[in-house]
Design a protein around this motif. Structure first.
Motif, PDB file in Angstrom:
ATOM      1  N   GLU A 102      88.893  52.673  37.628  1.00 46.14           N
ATOM      2  CA  GLU A 102      90.123  52.863  38.399  1.00 46.14           C
ATOM      3  C   GLU A 102      90.667  54.275  38.232  1.00 46.14           C
ATOM      4  O   GLU A 102      91.107  54.892  39.206  1.00 46.14           O
ATOM      5  CB  GLU A 102      91.165  51.839  37.974  1.00 46.14           C
ATOM      6  N   GLY A 103      90.655  54.777  37.002  1.00 45.81           N
ATOM      7  CA  GLY A 103      91.175  56.121  36.751  1.00 45.81           C
ATOM      8  C   GLY A 103      90.400  57.198  37.492  1.00 45.81           C
ATOM      9  O   GLY A 103      90.987  58.104  38.092  1.00 45.81           O
ATOM     10  N   THR A 104      89.092  57.095  37.484  1.00 46.53           N
ATOM     11  CA  THR A 104      88.265  58.085  38.173  1.00 46.53           C
ATOM     12  C   THR A 104      88.452  57.999  39.682  1.00 46.53           C
ATOM     13  O   THR A 104      88.540  59.029  40.363  1.00 46.53           O
ATOM     14  CB  THR A 104      86.782  57.904  37.806  1.00 46.53           C
ATOM     15  N   LEU A 105      88.536  56.782  40.203  1.00 46.84           N
ATOM     16  CA  LEU A 105      88.768  56.637  41.648  1.00 46.84           C
ATOM     17  C   LEU A 105      90.122  57.209  42.044  1.00 46.84           C
ATOM     18  O   LEU A 105      90.247  57.865  43.087  1.00 46.84           O
ATOM     19  CB  LEU A 105      88.684  55.171  42.069  1.00 46.84           C
ATOM     20  N   GLN A 106      91.146  56.969  41.248  1.00 43.22           N
ATOM     21  CA  GLN A 106      92.471  57.507  41.559  1.00 43.22           C
ATOM     22  C   GLN A 106      92.494  59.025  41.479  1.00 43.22           C
ATOM     23  O   GLN A 106      93.146  59.685  42.289  1.00 43.22           O
ATOM     24  CB  GLN A 106      93.513  56.906  40.627  1.00 43.22           C
ATOM     25  N   ASP A 107      91.772  59.585  40.525  1.00 43.44           N
ATOM     26  CA  ASP A 107      91.712  61.047  40.412  1.00 43.44           C
ATOM     27  C   ASP A 107      91.010  61.678  41.614  1.00 43.44           C
ATOM     28  O   ASP A 107      91.418  62.721  42.106  1.00 43.44           O
ATOM     29  CB  ASP A 107      90.979  61.468  39.136  1.00 43.44           C
ATOM     30  N   ARG A 108      89.949  61.042  42.095  1.00 43.49           N
ATOM     31  CA  ARG A 108      89.152  61.628  43.169  1.00 43.49           C
ATOM     32  C   ARG A 108      89.680  61.315  44.564  1.00 43.49           C
ATOM     33  O   ARG A 108      89.531  62.130  45.468  1.00 43.49           O
ATOM     34  CB  ARG A 108      87.704  61.177  43.061  1.00 43.49           C
ATOM     35  N   LEU A 109      90.245  60.119  44.739  1.00 44.81           N
ATOM     36  CA  LEU A 109      90.641  59.701  46.085  1.00 44.81           C
ATOM     37  C   LEU A 109      92.146  59.543  46.268  1.00 44.81           C
ATOM     38  O   LEU A 109      92.611  59.452  47.405  1.00 44.81           O
ATOM     39  CB  LEU A 109      89.972  58.360  46.443  1.00 44.81           C
ATOM     40  N   ALA A 146      76.798  47.478  46.036  1.00 54.28           N
ATOM     41  CA  ALA A 146      76.034  48.662  46.434  1.00 54.28           C
ATOM     42  C   ALA A 146      75.932  48.748  47.960  1.00 54.28           C
ATOM     43  O   ALA A 146      75.974  49.837  48.533  1.00 54.28           O
ATOM     44  CB  ALA A 146      74.644  48.633  45.814  1.00 54.28           C
ATOM     45  N   ASP A 147      75.811  47.607  48.620  1.00 55.09           N
ATOM     46  CA  ASP A 147      75.738  47.585  50.075  1.00 55.09           C
ATOM     47  C   ASP A 147      77.061  48.046  50.694  1.00 55.09           C
ATOM     48  O   ASP A 147      77.079  48.788  51.669  1.00 55.09           O
ATOM     49  CB  ASP A 147      75.386  46.179  50.572  1.00 55.09           C
ATOM     50  N   ALA A 148      78.164  47.625  50.097  1.00 53.56           N
ATOM     51  CA  ALA A 148      79.477  48.026  50.611  1.00 53.56           C
ATOM     52  C   ALA A 148      79.690  49.531  50.426  1.00 53.56           C
ATOM     53  O   ALA A 148      80.265  50.193  51.302  1.00 53.56           O
ATOM     54  CB  ALA A 148      80.577  47.244  49.909  1.00 53.56           C
ATOM     55  N   VAL A 149      79.230  50.070  49.310  1.00 56.40           N
ATOM     56  CA  VAL A 149      79.412  51.507  49.040  1.00 56.40           C
ATOM     57  C   VAL A 149      78.637  52.348  50.046  1.00 56.40           C
ATOM     58  O   VAL A 149      79.086  53.424  50.436  1.00 56.40           O
ATOM     59  CB  VAL A 149      78.992  51.833  47.587  1.00 56.40           C
ATOM     60  N   GLN A 150      77.499  51.869  50.515  1.00 58.19           N
ATOM     61  CA  GLN A 150      76.716  52.629  51.488  1.00 58.19           C
ATOM     62  C   GLN A 150      77.430  52.751  52.834  1.00 58.19           C
ATOM     63  O   GLN A 150      77.139  53.666  53.596  1.00 58.19           O
ATOM     64  CB  GLN A 150      75.347  51.986  51.676  1.00 58.19           C
ATOM     65  N   HIS A 151      78.360  51.862  53.105  1.00 65.39           N
ATOM     66  CA  HIS A 151      79.094  51.922  54.370  1.00 65.39           C
ATOM     67  C   HIS A 151      80.401  52.695  54.262  1.00 65.39           C
ATOM     68  O   HIS A 151      81.112  52.849  55.248  1.00 65.39           O
ATOM     69  CB  HIS A 151      79.360  50.496  54.876  1.00 65.39           C
ATOM     70  N   PHE A 152      80.725  53.190  53.090  1.00 67.98           N
ATOM     71  CA  PHE A 152      81.922  54.017  52.908  1.00 67.98           C
ATOM     72  C   PHE A 152      81.667  55.408  53.480  1.00 67.98           C
ATOM     73  O   PHE A 152      80.522  55.844  53.592  1.00 67.98           O
ATOM     74  CB  PHE A 152      82.271  54.170  51.428  1.00 67.98           C
ATOM     75  N   ALA A 164      95.779  57.383  44.704  1.00 66.37           N
ATOM     76  CA  ALA A 164      96.115  56.010  44.338  1.00 66.37           C
ATOM     77  C   ALA A 164      95.990  55.047  45.511  1.00 66.37           C
ATOM     78  O   ALA A 164      95.518  53.926  45.358  1.00 66.37           O
ATOM     79  CB  ALA A 164      97.513  55.958  43.743  1.00 66.37           C
ATOM     80  N   ALA A 165      96.413  55.468  46.700  1.00 64.02           N
ATOM     81  CA  ALA A 165      96.393  54.561  47.854  1.00 64.02           C
ATOM     82  C   ALA A 165      94.968  54.210  48.263  1.00 64.02           C
ATOM     83  O   ALA A 165      94.648  53.031  48.470  1.00 64.02           O
ATOM     84  CB  ALA A 165      97.135  55.205  49.025  1.00 64.02           C
ATOM     85  N   GLU A 166      94.105  55.210  48.379  1.00 60.85           N
ATOM     86  CA  GLU A 166      92.716  54.959  48.785  1.00 60.85           C
ATOM     87  C   GLU A 166      91.955  54.178  47.711  1.00 60.85           C
ATOM     88  O   GLU A 166      91.182  53.268  48.020  1.00 60.85           O
ATOM     89  CB  GLU A 166      92.002  56.285  49.071  1.00 60.85           C
ATOM     90  N   ALA A 167      92.188  54.494  46.438  1.00 61.47           N
ATOM     91  CA  ALA A 167      91.533  53.762  45.347  1.00 61.47           C
ATOM     92  C   ALA A 167      91.979  52.306  45.343  1.00 61.47           C
ATOM     93  O   ALA A 167      91.159  51.396  45.168  1.00 61.47           O
ATOM     94  CB  ALA A 167      91.848  54.414  44.008  1.00 61.47           C
ATOM     95  N   GLY A 168      93.256  52.066  45.563  1.00 61.75           N
ATOM     96  CA  GLY A 168      93.759  50.702  45.629  1.00 61.75           C
ATOM     97  C   GLY A 168      93.153  49.923  46.775  1.00 61.75           C
ATOM     98  O   GLY A 168      92.849  48.737  46.644  1.00 61.75           O
ATOM     99  N   ARG A 169      92.963  50.588  47.919  1.00 59.32           N
ATOM    100  CA  ARG A 169      92.368  49.930  49.085  1.00 59.32           C
ATOM    101  C   ARG A 169      90.916  49.539  48.797  1.00 59.32           C
ATOM    102  O   ARG A 169      90.475  48.441  49.119  1.00 59.32           O
ATOM    103  CB  ARG A 169      92.425  50.846  50.310  1.00 59.32           C
ATOM    104  N   ILE A 170      90.182  50.425  48.152  1.00 62.42           N
ATOM    105  CA  ILE A 170      88.770  50.147  47.837  1.00 62.42           C
ATOM    106  C   ILE A 170      88.664  49.025  46.809  1.00 62.42           C
ATOM    107  O   ILE A 170      87.846  48.118  46.951  1.00 62.42           O
ATOM    108  CB  ILE A 170      88.067  51.425  47.329  1.00 62.42           C
TER     109      ILE A 170
END
Length: 105
Positions: free
Chosen positions: A19-26, A42-48, A28-34
């Motif tokens: 969570e911390g890394t996602l919030q730093d890179r994207l 892995a399949d879901a990540v390929q469609h991001f 808080a709002a985008e990390a929370g949505r993901i």
């Protein structure tokens, strides 16, 4: 009980780093949505989008790296503590065994 506590602790560490890394890179709002989607496969990540996919991969790597470091440190501490356990013999000599007389039938 120790394995359950260890798995829960390392799982909490992994989730926190993810969570911390996602919030730093994207942000808080985008990390929370993901993370609120429920399944981060892995399949879901390929469609991001490209940036979000790279951020998720970095977050997973960061989480795995954290639990590997902490797990190795805990293993080293446990190994060191094992050297401090004193050997206590159960008895000084083996218990005497009764000798039975042989009978010829």
């Amino acid at each position: 009980m120790g394995a359950s506590l260890g798995a829960a602790s390392l799982g909490a560490l992994y989730t926190s780093r993810l969570e911390g890394t996602l919030q730093d890179r994207l942000g808080a709002a985008e990390a929370g949505r993901i993370l609120s989607g429920g399944e981060l496969t892995a399949d879901a990540v390929q469609h991001f989008p490209a940036g979000a996919g790279d951020a998720v991969r970095a977050a997973v790597t960061s989480g795995v790296h954290a639990i590997a470091i902490v797990g190795a440190a805990l293993g080293a501490v446990a190994f060191g503590l094992a050297w401090l356990v004193r050997e206590t013999p159960l008895r000084e000599s083996p218990a005497p065994t009764p000798v039975l007389e042989e009978t010829h039938v």
